[in-house]
Scaffold this motif. Structure first.
Motif, short mmCIF file in Angstrom:
data_model
loop_
_atom_site.label_atom_id
_atom_site.label_comp_id
_atom_site.label_asym_id
_atom_site.label_seq_id
_atom_site.Cartn_x
_atom_site.Cartn_y
_atom_site.Cartn_z
N TRP A 146 0.83 -1.20 0.00
CA TRP A 146 0.00 0.00 0.00
C TRP A 146 0.87 1.25 0.00
N ALA A 147 0.28 2.34 -0.49
CA ALA A 147 0.90 3.67 -0.37
C ALA A 147 -0.16 4.61 0.21
N TYR A 148 0.28 5.61 0.96
CA TYR A 148 -0.68 6.54 1.59
C TYR A 148 -0.18 7.97 1.46
N GLY A 149 -1.12 8.86 1.19
CA GLY A 149 -0.84 10.30 1.20
C GLY A 149 -2.08 11.01 1.67
N SER A 197 -8.61 1.62 -3.92
CA SER A 197 -8.11 2.50 -2.86
C SER A 197 -9.12 2.57 -1.72
N ALA A 239 -5.40 5.66 0.87
CA ALA A 239 -4.52 4.49 0.90
C ALA A 239 -4.75 3.73 -0.41
N ARG A 240 -3.70 3.54 -1.15
CA ARG A 240 -3.79 3.01 -2.52
C ARG A 240 -3.12 1.65 -2.61
N PRO A 274 2.40 0.97 -5.50
CA PRO A 274 2.68 1.67 -4.24
C PRO A 274 4.06 2.33 -4.18
N ASP A 334 5.52 4.19 -6.41
CA ASP A 334 5.62 5.42 -7.20
C ASP A 334 5.30 6.63 -6.32
N LYS A 335 6.34 7.29 -5.81
CA LYS A 335 6.16 8.42 -4.91
C LYS A 335 5.57 9.64 -5.65
N THR A 386 1.91 9.14 -5.69
CA THR A 386 1.34 9.46 -4.38
C THR A 386 1.16 10.96 -4.22
N ARG A 418 -2.41 12.93 -3.96
CA ARG A 418 -2.63 13.78 -2.80
C ARG A 418 -3.05 15.19 -3.23
#
Length: 351
Positions: free
Chosen positions: A131-134, A252, A273-274, A278, A280-281, A284, A288
Motif C-alpha cells: 500500500w501507499a498513503y498520502g 483504494s 490508501a492506494r 505503491p 511510485d512516490k 502518491t 494527494r
C-alpha cells in the motif's frame, strides 16, 4: 454534541516535531508535545501560574516550558520547576491519554480512566509494502455531522466534483444502506460505465487501459465517533468488479478522520490508501494534490451550508433515500452520546 470517551486523531507527528502544538479537540484546549524519550504527551493548554497557553512555550529535556515565565510542566500535568519559585503547592492541570500510532497522534478527550489503547482502530494499510498513503489536514467551519453526512452520501460527486470523480451514473445507480451494530455501510456498484478523469489516471498508473468500460464501486463505512472509510475503485469490465484481481483494477480506501473542534468547526484529516503501484512516490504526490482539490470543493460547500443552517435554525432539513447513510450514522451517535451521559462506558472506535 459529540462523544468524548473515545479516540480522535489530534495531529500528525510532524506537527509536533519542532515545537508544541495547541489544538482544540471537542472543546478541550490541549497542548501536544514530545516529552521524555521523545514520547508524545498531551496536557491542558493552560499554565497554572497565569493561564498562558503552554503551547506557546518550548520543550527542554522532555519538559514543556511555559513561554511566559519559564514554568516547567511534566507529562502528567504536574509543575516540576519554575525559576526562583517553590512549586510544590501549584495545582495540577489535566493530562490526556495520547498515543502515536499508524502515522497519527490519537487523543482521548474524556475520562482518562476509561481510555483503552486497544480501541484505536487498526489501519491495515499502514507500513504495508503493498500500500501507499498520502493525505492532509483541513480546518473546516462546520458541524462534524455535516461532514459525516457528506461522506456517507456520494451522490454529490456528480455536481460538486464534476471535473474529477463525478459522473451521471452515480445519480442513476441506487445505493444500499445497512446497519451492523455501530457500523453503517452505504454501497453503490456501477457496471459497464466509462471512468471519470481521476479514475482514468488511476488506471493508467496501474498500467491499464483508461478508455474501456469499467465496473466502479463506492462502499462508505461509518464507525463512531466520526470515522468514515470509503472503499473506492474501478476494474475493467468482465473481471469481477470489486473482486477483480489487482492487475485488472485500481483499488483504494479514502481515509476520513473527522475530529470536532467546537460545535461548528472540525479538524478534517483526509487521505487515500492506494493498493496499486505503491512504490511510485510521484503518483502518491499527484493523487494527494488532486484529492486535496476535491476536498477543497467540499470545504466551501460545507462552510456555506453551516452558515445557512445557523441563519435559519427553525428550518427542518429534508431526508431522502440518498441521505440514509447520514441519518443512520446520526442515530448511532445519538445513542452513543446518551450512553456516555449515563456512564455506560467508552465508545468503540473499530474500523
Amino acid at each position: 454534541m459529540f462523544p468524548k470517551n473515545t479516540w480522535y486523531v489530534a495531529a500528525t507527528p510532524n506537527e509536533i516535531d519542532e515545537k508544541p502544538l495547541g489544538r482544540t479537540i471537542c472543546g478541550e484546549r490541549i497542548a501536544f508535545y514530545r516529552g521524555e524519550e521523545n514520547k508524545v504527551a498531551a496536557v491542558e493548554d493552560f499554565c497554572p501560574h497565569r493561564g498562558a497557553p503552554l503551547s506557546l512555550g518550548y520543550v527542554s529535556e522532555g519538559k514543556l516550558v511555559c513561554g511566559y515565565h519559564g514554568l516547567e510542566m511534566g507529562c502528567q500535568g504536574k509543575t516540576i520547576a519554575m525559576p526562583g519559585q517553590r512549586v510544590r503547592g501549584f495545582p495540577a492541570i489535566k493530562a490526556y491519554p495520547v498515543v502515536e500510532r499508524y502515522g497519527f497522534i490519537w487523543v482521548w478527550p474524556g475520562d482518562a480512566a476509561q481510555a483503552d489503547e486497544a480501541k484505536i482502530p487498526h489501519m491495515a494499510w499502514y507500513d504495508n509494502p503493498e500500500w501507499a498513503y498520502g493525505g492532509g489536514l483541513y480546518h473546516i467551519n462546520c458541524d462534524y455531522r455535516l461532514m459525516i453526512d457528506n461522506l456517507m452520501d456520494l451522490t454529490h460527486e456528480t455536481y460538486v466534483h464534476a471535473s474529477s470523480i463525478g459522473q451521471k451514473e452515480i445519480d442513476e445507480t441506487p445505493c444500499k444502506t445497512t446497519v451492523e451494530g455501530d457500523t453503517v455501510v452505504t454501497s453503490r456498484f456501477m457496471s459497464g460505465i466509462q471512468p471519470p478523469p481521476f479514475w482514468q489516471m488511476a488506471l493508467r498508473a496501474n498500467h491499464l487501459a483508461d478508455d474501456v468500460p469499467v465496473d466502479r464501486w463506492q462502499i462508505c463505512r461509518f464507525t463512531p465517533p466520526s470515522h468514515v472509510m470509503i472503499e473506492v475503485g474501478v476494474a475493467h469490465q468482465g473481471h469481477g468488479g470489486y473482486d477483480a484481481p489487482n492487475d485488472k483494477k485500481a483499488y483504494s480506501v479514502v481515509v476520513d478522520f473527522i475530529t470536532p473542534e467546537t460545535e461548528t468547526s472540525i479538524h478534517y484529516f483526509w487521505g487515500m490508501a492506494r493498493k496499486f503501484n505503491p512504490a511510485d512516490k510521484a503518483l502518491t504526490a499527484s493523487i494527494r494534490e488532486g484529492q486535496g482539490k476535491i476536498f477543497g470543493e467540499d470545504l466551501e460547500m460545507l462552510e456555506r451550508q453551516q452558515q445557512n443552517l445557523l441563519a435559519h435554525p427553525e428550518r427542518a432539513l429534508l431526508m431522502l433515500n440518498i441521505d440514509a447513510g447520514g441519518v443512520q450514522s446520526r442515530k448511532i451517535l445519538e445513542r452513543v452520546i446518551a450512553q456516555e451521559k449515563q456512564g455506560a462506558g467508552p465508545v468503540s472506535t473499530s474500523v
